[in-house]
Each structure stands twice: as structure tokens, then as C-alpha cells.
Design an enzyme around this catalytic site. Structure first.
Site, short mmCIF file in Angstrom:
data_model
loop_
_atom_site.label_atom_id
_atom_site.label_comp_id
_atom_site.label_asym_id
_atom_site.label_seq_id
_atom_site.Cartn_x
_atom_site.Cartn_y
_atom_site.Cartn_z
N LEU A 1 0.81 -1.21 0.00
CA LEU A 1 0.00 0.00 0.00
C LEU A 1 0.85 1.27 0.00
O LEU A 1 0.41 2.32 -0.45
CB LEU A 1 -0.92 0.02 1.24
CG LEU A 1 -1.97 -1.07 1.31
CD1 LEU A 1 -2.62 -1.07 2.68
CD2 LEU A 1 -3.02 -0.87 0.22
N GLY B 1 6.38 4.08 4.82
CA GLY B 1 6.65 5.22 5.67
C GLY B 1 7.96 5.09 6.41
O GLY B 1 8.79 4.23 6.08
N GLY B 2 8.15 5.92 7.43
CA GLY B 2 9.39 5.92 8.17
C GLY B 2 9.63 4.63 8.92
O GLY B 2 10.77 4.23 9.14
N GLY C 1 8.42 1.57 7.90
CA GLY C 1 8.62 0.51 6.94
C GLY C 1 7.43 0.40 6.01
O GLY C 1 6.51 1.23 6.04
N PRO C 2 7.38 -0.63 5.14
CA PRO C 2 6.29 -0.78 4.18
C PRO C 2 5.00 -1.22 4.86
O PRO C 2 5.01 -1.83 5.93
CB PRO C 2 6.81 -1.85 3.22
CG PRO C 2 7.77 -2.65 4.05
CD PRO C 2 8.42 -1.68 4.99
N VAL C 3 3.89 -0.94 4.17
CA VAL C 3 2.57 -1.34 4.65
C VAL C 3 1.90 -2.18 3.57
O VAL C 3 1.91 -1.82 2.38
CB VAL C 3 1.69 -0.12 4.97
CG1 VAL C 3 0.31 -0.55 5.47
CG2 VAL C 3 2.37 0.77 6.00
N ASP D 1 2.42 13.28 17.15
CA ASP D 1 2.70 13.26 15.72
C ASP D 1 1.39 13.30 14.92
O ASP D 1 1.21 12.55 13.97
CB ASP D 1 3.53 12.03 15.33
CG ASP D 1 4.19 12.20 13.97
OD1 ASP D 1 4.38 13.35 13.54
OD2 ASP D 1 4.52 11.18 13.34
#
Length: 817
Positions: free
Chosen positions: A506, A509-510, A512-514, A624
Site C-alpha cells: 500500500l 513510511g518511516g 517501513g512498508p505497509v 505526531d
């Protein structure tokens, strides 16, 4: 008449020699427009005033003497203003205060049934104007007092309630507007029918119910907590009924008001900023609307559909219920069989007690006696204790149960009458659940324990990973009772995601992958830790421990985790619409977000933050909050995600320091970025940035404008100061917007991004401001609004669509202390 005119002339002449420093009015002295009376310690002043500089209406009233903002706390002639400065107030020899106009007509009178002997009117330092016989110091012996006839203000030491002996009901009556003290639409006062409770009414219609006093607070006011500012108490006897509060010290100035829009607010004077600051409100959210869910309905603000039926009840009109029209409430599944003697009671826990106007009570009974009495009376529908501290007292309902809501640990227990057939059905269901669930849980615990043991042994053999596993397993073992999070094996998750194929990916990000996957027929999203990521054990363990305990419709749901081998994976419910980031900053997609959807997203985020800051078991600071961490479900409802940087606080603590400042530029509050101080107010700042971004469709960081180098906050502030705030609005919503809502949302956004945290509202107030029309204070200068950027910084505002709650914009640096 001639004699009266001569007396008035003599009294008027005598005032020329009177000083304004006296705190009393005697029979031989009067008060004319321009003269004032001051209490002994100069706390309050009394005299004639106009609500505004341009108003020609003159009123006689009492106001604070030592604060810069003229704040009137009581008005005598609120319904009959004078139209010039000819007003005269005098005290008659029978102890009656009378206000005359130019033609000597009576404009207002104290009209006491008591008569005096050498009376004197004195302005006390409590703000109370009291008439008593000269030399009488008994506080309960008086001819008349203004505290018996409050306006819109409830002051310390005032007995707010009912004097049964004098027949006086001391209600608050709102002003018509902020500048018109005549009686407005709203009244707030005790209703003595049944067990007393405070009802807020608009005309004759009940709008809010405080619930009955339970020994600690009013059942429907969980915000009423012990604090360092004021003490409070409740009294009910044959002579009087009242609620009263006292300030802890003389340095604090606080009052309660009923404002023209019907909000009950406690305000505190902040000397440093010279403003009245909102401390709390009685009404917190939509569930505080009286009778929202109808008879036998229960309101739970944390549910997707706020209203539900009590156990053993179903919606009276299911079709209306589906359309969110809950006013007709619920009906019993099985009718009561009182004559057969088979009825019993079902215990509801953690709720606000129902409307008590149709109740009877006995303060000396215990709960067992209460149950027996209720069971014998076929008209009794429920019972409860009166004092939650001791479980004593008996409160019995004899009508439909109305205005119940769920509070959790701040709620009470109520026992609802139920037919025998329904009780047996519940008992049988519980028995079946025990038969099935207990063996399953035991088996699961054995298998899980074995798996964890094997897992632990295998991980010990891998050098460099041992400490990680030990810490994670230690956390799981110690937190299991609290967060009960399923742990999945690596092969299970690999199969669910087609072995982590690119087709299932999908975004990244910081952390890792999703990946998207399917687990046991449920669509999931798997966030897999990347070995290249700087985020590690702390963020993983922090997110597991924080979010697993949280349940709210505006928070993403964590379904489980995987810690097999050297993997660290988090399994979430899948959000088909991915993140707000992928919509609001995409030129094509944001056209699908009309104003209604954007406003729903704003209010949803606000409710999620309110839960984190106030209603969850621990106070959670997200740290965040940004567009990419707001996920959208299939109905475009917002879900706050990514709790890797979140921090929890216990008790009343709302602020902490850190040397490791982590977050996302453009959303971080000034005090956090510069000094490492984070609090609920730093989350409020991030929320304010989000509000302005949702309205404008552009990112704060990387914002560009042809006429200046300001960021989005500075641009919004500049437009607001010039009265052009609607120009901030995204062009794509100009055909669907509601002007008042857009103006209000921009105003609230600017209040949230003010430079200093103490100026920003907290989330309970933000939710109230978004859901009502209460007046808003003027915002002050935003933090970072003059930020100038180099051209390359625009690259940091990438709007690449992503699902994940990533930290790809996150920065970490050490700030020396």
C-alpha cells in the site's frame, strides 16, 4: 406627594457629602447615577452602568472592582432599563430598596416580605448586596439579599438552589445577548420534583440535566472533580436545598455563568493575560443533549452510533432508529409480569443516572432494602443507591428511564427491572458463553504460553536479537491483562499478504512498508518494520502498549502484532480510503471532499483527541498528529493512527519534557520544537494546523503564495486580521460550504495554533466550540507564522498517496537542556 418629594430632595442633597468608598446605604442616604458603592476590601463595586459605550440604557448592578474587564455579576432592573442618567436608588425605613426614574416612577424594588428596624444595605466582598437591621451580624438573619435573586452569574459563597422557608427558587437566567441583560431564553436551576437535580431549560424545554447528587458530584457532571481552585458541596434538608462552592484562596477569581447560548461555564480570571479563561463546561458533548436517545435509550459518545437500547430493550421504531432519529427510544422485549412475582433486576454499570423527576428516595435505607421495596411495587422500574461513597440511600424510579449515558469509571450503578423470561435468557446466554469461552481461553493460553516459550528459546540463539525479544516478551507478559493483544505467527501474516508481494503493498513510511492482506476473512493492513528504519523497539512497544488499550470510533483499531524471528509487525484494520493526506493534498481527489465531509472529518479528529486527552484510562499525548496519520474508513470517517511517538500520563499531569524531540515539521508546536516540552496543548497546536490544511487543501510546510513568504498559518492569520478569512477556503468547496461553519472552523483553527500553549483551548472546549454557537475569543498570533523557507523545502511536502500512519517526514534531534 409633596412630603415624599421633600424627603427625596433632602436625601439627594445629603449624597453630595457622601463618599464613594462606603460599603453601605442607609435610610438617610441615596445613590445617584455617577456614584458607586465599594465593598470593604474593594472586591466589588455597585452603581449605574451601560452595557456598552454606545448604549443609552442605564442599569443598576454589581461588578468586579479590581479587574480591568468590566464584568457585571448582578443587575437589578434588567427588564426595565433607564434611558438617561436620572436614576436614583434609595433605602426606605422599612428596608426596601427602590429605584426611581426622572419622573419618580418605580423602576425596580427589592419587594421583600420582611420589614426592618433601622435597616442598612451593605455590599459584601462576596458580591452579595444584603439588607439587614443595623447591628445584626447573623448571616442567616436578613431582610433581603441579591444572592436570593441571581442573574446569569453563580458566585462563590452563593447558595444556588431553593429556600423552602422563604419560598425562593434561586435560578440562573441567561442574558438575552452579551450586551443585553434582559432575560434570555435559557434558565438553569434545581427541580425539586422527585430527587432534586439541576435542569437547563430553553423556555419550558429541558436541554440538559445535571443528574442527582451522588455524594461526590452530580451524576451527569463528571468534570466536577476535587481540585486546587475551589471546593464544593450539596445540602438537602427540610429548610433548604442548595449547591455551593468556595474558592480555596483569595488570589483566585472564579465565577460560573449561564451564557446567552445556553452553555454553563466556569471561568477563571487570568491576571497575567487580563482575560477570563474557560476552566470547564457542564455540557461536554452530544450525549449531554437531554433525552437524545429517548426512553430506555443509552447514549455512548464512543460508539459509531451514539444511541443504543438498554439490555432487554429494542428500538420502538427501527426505521427511525436507522435514520438516527432516536427520540422515540426503546421498548421492552418482554413485558413485566409483576403479578407473577417473577421480575428481577439487571445491573447497569458506569452510567449517568436517569432523570429523577419521577422518583422517591430515602437516605437511610441500604441497597438490599431498596431492592425489596422496588420489587414489591409493580410501578417501580429501577433503583439505585444515593451515595456512591458508602452505597447507602435508596432512589427508586416510577416512570420510563430517560437521559442515560455511559461514563465508565466516572458513572454509577443502576438496577433496571426486567421480566423473568429476559433474566432467564440472559442467564442461559451467559452459561453458554462460559461453557464455550472458558475452555477456548484456557487452550489458547496454553498454546500461547508454549509458543512464547519456544519463541523465546529460539530467539536466544540469535546474537544481537536476544535483548529485543526479552524486552518485548517481558512487556507482553506484564501487560497481557491490560491490553490482551493477539500475537500472530510470521507464516500467518505472510500468507495473508501473499508473501508480502508488491501487488499487496500500500505504501511505505518511516517505520517501513505497509501491506494489504486478508486474515480470517477480514481485510487487514500490516505495517512491517524495515531494517533500514531508525525506528525500533521503543516505537513498536510504545504503539502496542498505547493503542491496544484504546477503543474509540475515531481511533484506528490495532488487531494484533507479530514478533517472530527478527520481525516486528503491527496488524491494523484496513482503511479502504487510506489517509487524509492522500485526499486533501491531491488535486483530483480533494474535489470529492465537499465542505460537509471536511467538517465531519474535523469534528471526528477533535473527538478522537478528546478521548485521548481526557476519557481514556491514561492521558495520551499523540505527538505526531498530521494528515498522513489520519486514516479514512469506508464512510470517510477519520481514524487517528500511528502511536509510535505517543506518550501516556497518569493522574492530572498534562505536560512533560523530553531531550529526544520527534515529530513532523509544520505540525509541531513551538514549545515542543524548541524546548522539548510536550503536552495536550502541543497536540491542540497540531490539530489547529490540520484544521487549516483541511480548509485550504495545501500543506502548512511548503505553502507558497505570490504576495508573501509566509507559511499556511501566517497566510491564514494575515487573511483573518484583514477580515478576508474566507479567501483561505479551497476553491473546490466554494459551491458546498456553509459560511458560518467555515468562519467558525478557521477561527477555532487559529485559536489552536496560538504561539503560547496557555492561550490555546483544550480539546473539551474545542469539541464544544465546534458543536455549538458559543462566542469565541479573539485569537492571538500563531506560532511559527513568520517562517520563511528555502526553495528546496517545498520538496518536504510531498503529497504521495499513502495508507500508512508513517513518519516519513519525522525528524529527530537532541536539544541540550
Amino acid at each position: 406627594m409633596a412630603a415624599f418629594s421633600f424627603f427625596l430632595f433632602i436625601a439627594t442633597v445629603s449624597t453630595l457629602f457622601a463618599t464613594s468608598s462606603s460599603s453601605t446605604i442607609t435610610v438617610n442616604r441615596n445613590l445617584t447615577d455617577g456614584q458607586t458603592i465599594i465593598s470593604d476590601e474593594e472586591t466589588f463595586r455597585m452603581g449605574f452602568f451601560s452595557p456598552t459605550n454606545t448604549s443609552t440604557n442605564r442599569y443598576f448592578g454589581i461588578w468586579y472592582n479590581k479587574i480591568s474587564v468590566t464584568t457585571v455579576v448582578w443587575v437589578a432592573n434588567r427588564e426595565t432599563p433607564l434611558n438617561d442618567t436620572s436614576g436614583v436608588l434609595f433605602l426606605s425605613d422599612n428596608g426596601t430598596l427602590t429605584l426611581l426614574n426622572r419622573t419618580k416612577n418605580v423602576i425596580w424594588s427589592s419587594n421583600s416580605s420582611e420589614t426592618g428596624n433601622n435597616p442598612v444595605a451593605k455590599l459584601l466582598d462576596t458580591g452579595n448586596l444584603m439588607i439587614r437591621n443595623s447591628g445584626d451580624t447573623n448571616p442567616d438573619s436578613y431582610i433581603w439579599q441579591s444572592f436570593d435573586y441571581p442573574g446569569n452569574t453563580f458566585l462563590p459563597s452563593m447558595k444556588f438552589g431553593i429556600d423552602f422557608v422563604r419560598g425562593i427558587n434561586k435560578n440562573l437566567v441567561a442574558w438575552k445577548t452579551e450586551t443585553d441583560p434582559s432575560a434570555g431564553e435559557y434558565t438553569n436551576g434545581f427541580d425539586p420534583e422527585g430527587y432534586p437535580q439541576i435542569l437547563l431549560r430553553a423556555g419550558s424545554e429541558v436541554r440538559f440535566n445535571s443528574g442527582p447528587w451522588n455524594g461526590l458530584r452530580f451524576s451527569g457532571m463528571p468534570n466536577l472533580q476535587q481540585n486546587d481552585i475551589y471546593t464544593f458541596g450539596f445540602e438537602l434538608n427540610s429548610r433548604e436545598l442548595y449547591y455551593k462552592y468556595e474558592l480555596v484562596n483569595n488570589f483566585t477569581i472564579s465565577r460560573m455563568i449561564l451564557n446567552p447560548s445556553g452553555a454553563i461555564q466556569r471561568l477563571i480570571w487570568i491576571e497575567r493575560r487580563q482575560v477570563w479563561d474557560l476552566y470547564l463546561t457542564a455540557q461536554m458533548d452530544n450525549c449531554d443533549r437531554y433525552g437524545l436517545c429517548g426512553p430506555y435509550g443509552v447514549c455512548n459518545i464512543r460508539e459509531n452510533q451514539a444511541c443504543g437500547c438498554m439490555r432487554g430493550f429494542v428500538p420502538r421504531f427501527p426505521d427511525e432508529w436507522q435514520r438516527a432519529d432516536w427520540s422515540n427510544g426503546c421498548v421492552r422485549k418482554a413485558e413485566l409480569g409483576c403479578a407473577d412475582g417473577g421480575d428481577g433486576f439487571v445491573k447497569m454499570t458506569g452510567v449517568k443516572l436517569p432523570d429523577t423527576r419521577k422518583t422517591r428516595y430515602n437516605v437511610s435505607m441500604n441497597l438490599e432494602e431498596c431492592e425489596r421495596i422496588c420489587l414489591r411495587d409493580c410501578n417501580c422500574t429501577a433503583y439505585s443507591s444515593i451515595d456512591v461513597r458508602t452505597g447507602s440511600g435508596c432512589l427508586i424510579w416510577f416512570d420510563k428511564l430517560m437521559d442515560i449515558r455511559v461514563y465508565g469509571e466516572n458513572g454509577q450503578d443502576v438496577f433496571v427491572r426486567m421480566a423473568a423470561s429476559e433474566l432467564h435468557r440472559n442467564a442461559e446466554a451467559k452459561r453458554k458463553v462460559r461453557i464455550i469461552v472458558i475452555p477456548v481461553l484456557v487452550g489458547f493460553a496454553v498454546i500461547l504460553g508454549f509458543c512464547l516459550f519456544v519463541f523465546y528459546k529460539r530467539r536466544q540463539k540469535k546474537k544481537g536479537i536476544t535483548n529485543l525479544v526479552r524486552e518485548i516478551n517481558f512487556a507482553i507478559d506484564n501487560e497481557r491483562e491490560d491490553w490482551e493483544l493477539p500475537v500472530f505467527g510470521f507464516n500467518t501474516i505472510a500468507n495473508a499478504t501473499n508473501n508480502f508481494s508488491d501487488e499487496c503493498k500500500l505504501g511505505e513510511g518511516g517505520y517501513g512498508p505497509v501491506y494489504k492482506g486478508t486474515l480470517e476473512g477480514i481485510e487487514i493492513a500490516v505495517k512491517r518494520h524495515s531494517r533500514k528504519s531508525k525506528q525500533g523497539l521503543d516505537e513498536f512497544q510504545n504503539e502496542v502498549k498505547c493503542i491496544a488499550k484504546l477503543q474509540h470510533r475515531n481511533l484506528v483499531r490495532l488487531l494484533g502484532c507479530c514478533i517472530e524471528e527478527d520481525e516486528r509487525m503491527l496488524i491494523y484494520e484496513y482503511m479502504p480510503n487510506k489517509s487524509l493526506n492522500s485526499f486533501i493534498f491531491d488535486e483530483r481527489k480533494r474535489k470529492t471532499l465537499d465542505w460537509s465531509k471536511r467538517y465531519t472529518i474535523i469534528t471526528g479528529i477533535a473527538r478522537g483527541l478528546l478521548y485521548l486527552h481526557q476519557d481514556s484510562r491514561l492521558r495520551i499525548i499523540h505527538r505526531d498528529l498530521k494528515a498522513s496519520n489520519i486514516l479514512l474508513d469506508k464512510d470517510m470517517n477519520p481514524r487517528i493512527s500511528d502511536f509510535g511517538l505517543a506518550r501516556s500520563m497518569e493522574g492530572s499531569k498534562t505536560e512533560a519534557n523530553t531531550r529526544r524531540v520527534m515529530g513532523t515539521y509544520g505540525y509541531m508546536a513551538p514549545e515542543y520544537t524548541i524546548d522539548g516540552i510536550y503536552s495536550t496543548k502541543s497536540d491542540v497546536f497540531s490539530f489547529g494546523v490540520l484544521v487549516l490544511e483541511i480548509i485550504n487543501g495545501k500543506k502548512n510546510r511548503g505553502f507558497r503564495h505570490a504576495n508573501h513568504d509566509l507559511n499556511l498559518l501566517g497566510h491564514a492569520w494575515r487573511l483573518y486580521k484583514n477580515g478576508k478569512q474566507l479567501e483561505l477556503m479551497d476553491d473546490t468547496i466554494k459551491g458546498s460550504y456553509v459560511q458560518t461553519q467555515v468562519n467558525r472552523a478557521i477561527h477555532i483553527g487559529l485559536l489552536c495554533v496560538q504561539k503560547y500553549p496557555e492561550d490555546r483551548p483544550d480539546m473539551p472546549l474545542v469539541v464544544v466550540m465546534l458543536g455549538s454557537q458559543i462566542p469565541l475569543p479573539e485569537p492571538k498570533q500563531p506560532g511559527f507564522y513568520t517562517e520563511r523557507r528555502r526553495p528546496q523545502e517545498a520538496d518536504c511536502s510531498s503529497s504521495n498517496p499513502e495508507w500508512s500512519s508513517s513518519n516519513h517526514l519525522s525528524v529527530t534531534y537532541l536539544q541540550p537542556r
